[in-house]
Design a protein around this motif. Sequence first.
Motif, short mmCIF file in Angstrom:
data_model
loop_
_atom_site.label_atom_id
_atom_site.label_comp_id
_atom_site.label_asym_id
_atom_site.label_seq_id
_atom_site.Cartn_x
_atom_site.Cartn_y
_atom_site.Cartn_z
N GLN A 25 0.82 -1.20 0.00
CA GLN A 25 0.00 0.00 0.00
C GLN A 25 0.86 1.26 0.00
O GLN A 25 0.55 2.23 -0.68
CB GLN A 25 -0.95 0.01 1.21
CG GLN A 25 -2.04 -1.04 1.15
CD GLN A 25 -1.55 -2.44 1.55
OE1 GLN A 25 -0.43 -2.62 2.01
NE2 GLN A 25 -2.41 -3.43 1.36
N ALA A 26 1.94 1.25 0.78
CA ALA A 26 2.84 2.41 0.81
C ALA A 26 3.49 2.62 -0.55
O ALA A 26 3.60 3.75 -1.03
CB ALA A 26 3.89 2.23 1.90
N LYS A 29 0.99 4.11 -2.99
CA LYS A 29 0.79 5.55 -2.77
C LYS A 29 1.95 6.34 -3.37
O LYS A 29 1.75 7.39 -3.98
CB LYS A 29 0.64 5.85 -1.28
CG LYS A 29 -0.69 5.40 -0.73
CD LYS A 29 -0.80 5.71 0.74
CE LYS A 29 -2.12 5.21 1.30
NZ LYS A 29 -2.26 5.52 2.73
N HIS A 30 3.17 5.87 -3.18
CA HIS A 30 4.33 6.57 -3.74
C HIS A 30 4.29 6.56 -5.27
O HIS A 30 4.63 7.55 -5.91
CB HIS A 30 5.62 5.94 -3.26
CG HIS A 30 5.98 6.25 -1.84
ND1 HIS A 30 5.58 7.38 -1.19
CD2 HIS A 30 6.70 5.55 -0.93
CE1 HIS A 30 6.03 7.39 0.04
NE2 HIS A 30 6.72 6.28 0.23
N VAL A 32 1.66 6.53 -7.14
CA VAL A 32 0.65 7.50 -7.57
C VAL A 32 1.26 8.91 -7.58
O VAL A 32 1.06 9.69 -8.51
CB VAL A 32 -0.61 7.44 -6.68
CG1 VAL A 32 -1.51 8.63 -6.92
CG2 VAL A 32 -1.36 6.14 -6.92
#
Length: 90
Positions: A25-26, A29-30, A32
């Motif tokens: 998930q991290a 996000k990065h 994106v």
Amino acid sequence: MLDLMLVDGTGTATSLSQQMSVTRQAVAKHLVVLDRAGLVRSAPAGRERRYRVDDAQLARAVGQLTEVGAAWDARLRRIKQIAETIQRSE
């Protein structure tokens, strides 16, 4: 993350997270954020998105950062000269 994609050519959030000590998930996000900044491009790959580095955009970013770094180096050299001049006059 960019280094991994440059070596492998592309990556997904899952494949990149398996090579790093952060969650999928991290990484997603990065990715994106990097996509919004134009540093990577994405394309659907089944249930995931495959990301690749946009070489031209990365080169532009490196060029801009190099210019900023050079400007700060010049400022710091000037501050050092002023400090040395003050120290010699005391």
